[in-house]
Design a protein around this motif. Sequence first.
Motif, short mmCIF file in Angstrom:
data_model
loop_
_atom_site.label_atom_id
_atom_site.label_comp_id
_atom_site.label_asym_id
_atom_site.label_seq_id
_atom_site.Cartn_x
_atom_site.Cartn_y
_atom_site.Cartn_z
N LEU A 424 0.83 -1.20 0.00
CA LEU A 424 0.00 0.00 0.00
C LEU A 424 0.87 1.25 0.00
CD1 LEU A 424 -2.89 -0.65 2.57
CD2 LEU A 424 -3.08 -0.49 0.09
N GLU A 427 -0.75 7.25 0.72
CA GLU A 427 -1.99 7.91 0.33
C GLU A 427 -3.18 6.96 0.45
OE1 GLU A 427 0.80 8.09 -1.35
OE2 GLU A 427 1.31 10.23 -1.31
N LYS A 428 -3.02 5.71 -0.03
CA LYS A 428 -4.11 4.75 0.04
C LYS A 428 -4.42 4.37 1.49
CE LYS A 428 -3.73 2.60 -4.52
NZ LYS A 428 -3.51 1.33 -5.27
N ASN A 431 -6.30 7.34 2.99
CA ASN A 431 -7.67 7.41 2.49
C ASN A 431 -8.53 6.26 3.00
OD1 ASN A 431 -7.03 9.73 1.05
ND2 ASN A 431 -6.49 8.60 -0.83
#
Length: 728
Positions: A424, A427-428, A431
């Motif tokens: 990952l 950012e992911k 979020n």
Amino acid sequence: MFGIFDKNHSQKIKGTVVLMPKNVLDFNDVTSIKSAGLLEVAGGILDAAADVVGGIVDGTTAFLGRNVAMRLISATKTDASGKGLIGKEVFLEKYLPTLPTLGARQDAFSIHFDWDADFGIPGAFSFRNYTQDEFFLVSVTFDDIPNHNSVQFVCNSWVYNFKSYKTDRIFFSNDTYLLSQTPAPLVYYRQEELKSLRGDGTGLRKEWERVYDYDVYNDLGDPDEDAKLARPILGGSNTYPYPRRVRSGRKPTKKDPKSEKPGVIYVPRDENFGHLKSSDFLTYGIKSLSQNVLPLFKSVIFDSNFTPNEFDSFDEVRDLFEGGIELPTHILSQISPLPVLKEIFRTEDGEQVLKFPPPHVIKVSKSAWMTDEEFGREMIAGVNPCVIRLLKEFPPKSTLDTAVYGDQTSTLTKEHLEINLGGLTVEKALNGQRLFILDYHDTFMPYLEKINKTNKAYATRTILFLKDDGTLKPLVIELSLPHPNGVQFGAESKVILPADQGVDSTIWLLAKAHVIVNDSCYHQLVSHWLNTHAVVEPFIIATNRQLSVLHPINKLLDPHFRDTININGLARNALINADGIIEQSFLPGPNSVEISSAVYKNWVFTDQALPADLIKRGLAVEDPSSPHGVRLVIEDYPYAVDGLEIWDAIKTWVEDYVSLYYPTDEVVQKDAELQSWWKEVVEKGHGDLKDKTWWPKMQNIKDLIQSCSIIIWTASALHAAVNFGQYC
């Protein structure tokens, strides 16, 4: 006034008086300390005086004769001045040794009154104690009042010799009225009782008084004893804001006229259920710990030729649980008069050895505490589960004033995190609400230069990842120190990554230890002391000063306030005071309580509601379809899961209760006592934050329900969460 009864037309009504002599209340058991926290050890030692004081003396005959007197006050008939009629003085008559409803150690006595229909229904009584000893008045019941059956009075109050009071003690029946609904004959007595509880704000408070007044925390230091024992005054300034405490009125110190000389603590008498002597034993016990047991620990644990003042190995730590510490004779002599100390430290009979009971995690596995799994679990299920928050921006930023502390922005990079994110990106993960932070950087950084003159500490940031199985995995720890050229130039940081082999694994373990040190200090000083003890005391003071015992909100809140002022006073005397146990045993030392003042600057009353707290920390999001109105981001979050059930139960109870007395917002607005209470809470009790816009305005039912729910939650459930799980 004494001739209001016509004996030719009067009849007798019977009363039962239940009380406890003072010597009885010197005796309780020690079991309550077994799950107590550091501050609550106070209550445990108070309850442990049984083996110290002596035997119970049969003093029931001392209350008979003309020694204890009462006069009825009518709730339905007034005299010429508009006050309730007062009956003639009568005395206790007979001891009732076999009353079946009595609790342990309570004594009952009969009393009879002449009663006439022209007197009406008694709604209060005045009370005089002519004996030289105080006693605890539990209750009074009047039976068989014509056309009214019985009238009950729940008293639960200490009564001293009548000469100790400016006016006679007044007790009201166990009824509940808003001020506007109070029977007219009782209004005067209701107002006079509140005046007596407020006092006049002057003079030295005496042990028998029940006066509630405000003061700042100006009694923690003792500059007259030693300049090193001087401490800043907490409260009354923008520099050191703080909740208010009960005023004692002791003399000022010679070297600082604004500071109060330490000495015998004043606690409003009814805040201390046990006898005052028990508090003396408590203070003695704590000071014995401070002056004898703690130095013993230091000499035994840290007396090493290899690395003085440090543990040389984990085996030395385990020896505290498995081998114990041999106690010198002079230490035994200090502990032996206080069995509670033996209970706390499990001193073994027949052996001069002091052993610590092993924590449960150690019982399961001696190395379980070292794992990353346990490290993450304790942030949501340990003793301090209310600090971790969702990471919403990267890298983490500081709120410290850059003009004073320079740039304190984190030095963490995405690469530091992504190496352990399983593919990952940061950012992911952000979020997806899968990154969390335990951030003590801003709390400790301003104090590290002072702390590290004698200790070795960092300000820490820890970032964790929410795994697919719902557990937290630590990704990185940032350890920060003030810049070598001065904190005004920012921070100098080290980034430590997880490792399970070699030297790196030891460094990772030490980094986690630094996090836990930050966490344990914050837990005791802020999560526990500040957020559930210090902030509650102003509500207790204002409640007693402005809300009559007849007021429904007084009756709603009072059960949740028990022992708080007493424990807070004892803490000022021997725990959070200069060179007290907390300063001796916690990392910040002399700066300990000052740190809690810095955190109080950002305290928000409305954020103390559990749903609001969870949403603010990003641990929950609003969800009307959820049973609690919020959905947890971490489903397996024991503090939140259990807490939301308790919060809803509290709020539901408060809603149902408040609706009985406040059918409309207008009733809230026109309740003079309620409005005076809230105004005083905001402007005096929490006066340093009085200008904050987040304070409820107390103009509607919603504000009243929310405020009472928060107060009850804070004083009961939140306190339990951060206290009873402590290792003690």
